[in-house]
Design a protein around this motif. Structure first.
Motif, PDB file in Angstrom:
ATOM      1  N   ARG A 102       0.847  -1.199   0.000  1.00 53.17           N
ATOM      2  CA  ARG A 102       0.000   0.000   0.000  1.00 53.17           C
ATOM      3  C   ARG A 102       0.878   1.243   0.000  1.00 53.17           C
ATOM      4  N   GLN A 103       0.393   2.257  -0.717  1.00 51.23           N
ATOM      5  CA  GLN A 103       1.065   3.561  -0.729  1.00 51.23           C
ATOM      6  C   GLN A 103       0.025   4.644  -0.505  1.00 51.23           C
ATOM      7  N   VAL A 104       0.330   5.559   0.426  1.00 49.24           N
ATOM      8  CA  VAL A 104      -0.541   6.694   0.720  1.00 49.24           C
ATOM      9  C   VAL A 104       0.174   7.967   0.287  1.00 49.24           C
ATOM     10  N   THR A 105      -0.433   8.687  -0.652  1.00 46.92           N
ATOM     11  CA  THR A 105       0.120   9.946  -1.154  1.00 46.92           C
ATOM     12  C   THR A 105      -0.898  11.046  -0.888  1.00 46.92           C
ATOM     13  N   ASP A 106      -0.449  12.150  -0.315  1.00 48.50           N
ATOM     14  CA  ASP A 106      -1.409  13.196   0.039  1.00 48.50           C
ATOM     15  C   ASP A 106      -0.851  14.583  -0.241  1.00 48.50           C
ATOM     16  N   VAL A 107      -1.772  15.503  -0.461  1.00 46.27           N
ATOM     17  CA  VAL A 107      -1.475  16.940  -0.505  1.00 46.27           C
ATOM     18  C   VAL A 107      -2.453  17.604   0.456  1.00 46.27           C
ATOM     19  N   ASN A 108      -1.973  18.614   1.179  1.00 47.88           N
ATOM     20  CA  ASN A 108      -2.841  19.274   2.142  1.00 47.88           C
ATOM     21  C   ASN A 108      -2.387  20.701   2.388  1.00 47.88           C
ATOM     22  N   ALA A 109      -3.258  21.483   2.996  1.00 49.74           N
ATOM     23  CA  ALA A 109      -2.965  22.861   3.360  1.00 49.74           C
ATOM     24  C   ALA A 109      -3.509  23.114   4.758  1.00 49.74           C
ATOM     25  N   GLY A 110      -2.788  23.924   5.518  1.00 47.49           N
ATOM     26  CA  GLY A 110      -3.228  24.162   6.887  1.00 47.49           C
ATOM     27  C   GLY A 110      -2.400  25.216   7.588  1.00 47.49           C
ATOM     28  N   VAL A 111      -2.301  25.062   8.902  1.00 43.99           N
ATOM     29  CA  VAL A 111      -1.681  26.073   9.767  1.00 43.99           C
ATOM     30  C   VAL A 111      -0.697  25.390  10.711  1.00 43.99           C
ATOM     31  N   ARG A 112       0.427  26.039  10.958  1.00 44.37           N
ATOM     32  CA  ARG A 112       1.388  25.606  11.982  1.00 44.37           C
ATOM     33  C   ARG A 112       1.512  26.676  13.055  1.00 44.37           C
ATOM     34  N   MET A 113       1.498  26.263  14.318  1.00 44.55           N
ATOM     35  CA  MET A 113       1.805  27.138  15.441  1.00 44.55           C
ATOM     36  C   MET A 113       3.133  26.683  16.036  1.00 44.55           C
TER      37      MET A 113
END
Length: 218
Positions: A102-113
């Protein structure tokens, strides 16, 4: 575009607008860097799948822009991220050996504190939304070689991470990060799971990437 994807896009836009307004309202005047480029290397561990998997290689890239409010050392970044991880299993099902990848590939956007502990050590937490693609294959040396089960699915996912950085110079930090992905499963049967175990393939799934990180600040 599905309703899942439309909802996801609306949430990402709202988060970006809110963070941009907040940073602007705070009139961050920090003398320092405002951009980050982070490379992550480590291992990927499955979450929610049937047992017996071996961790595999995980790779990630994080780009961000941010700053801090006046008289407040805590920094906030808008993030864009890419991750890819893999894991595999070798098990016996119905008296025949099954090889699963299995391979999981993702793109995401968010916030870092990011919170400084001292002049060099910082801790941080990330929250993001995005899309995860899960590619799965299964075969068996005890069955005809042409019999290969494949499953590919794309679903919205929620991401959260926690880590630490040690600033070895103004432009470079090294550290570690634990990065979780929780995939919003669409309840379709995973044919690879069905062909290799007694589970239904409808459980909540995801992955945990354990990373060593190198971050450029500029």
């Amino acid at each position: 575009m599905s309703s899942h994807h439309k909802t996801l896009l609306a949430l990402l836009c709202a988060a970006a607008v809110w963070c941009g307004i907040s940073l602007g309202a705070g009139q961050a005047q920090a003398r320092g860097t405002h951009f980050i480029a982070e490379v992550n290397n480590g291992v990927g561990v499955p979450l929610g799948y049937e047992g017996g998997y071996r961790p595999g290689y995980a790779l990630g890239l994080t780009l961000g822009f941010g700053g801090k409010f006046v008289d407040n050392p805590t920094r906030f970044y808008l993030l864009g991220q890419f991750n890819s991880s893999s894991f595999s299993a070798d098990r016996v099902f119905n008296n025949k050996r099954r090889l699963v990848d299995r391979q999981v590939t993702d793109v995401n956007a968010g916030v870092r504190m990011l919170v400084p502990i001292d002049n060099r050590l910082r801790v941080f937490a990330d929250v993001a939304l995005g899309l995860a693609q899960i590619d799965s294959t299964a075969s068996s040396p005890d069955l005809p070689g042409s019999l290969i089960f494949r499953d590919t699915r794309n679903n919205p996912a929620f991401f959260t991470a926690a880590g630490m950085q040690y600033r070895i110079m103004r432009s470079l930090s090294v550290g570690a990060k634990a990065d979780f992905a929780f995939v919003f499963n669409d309840d379709e049967v995973d044919v690879v799971t069905s062909a290799t175990s007694s589970q239904t393939g409808r459980e909540q799934v995801g992955r945990l990437n354990l990373y060593l990180t190198a971050t450029l600040h500029f």
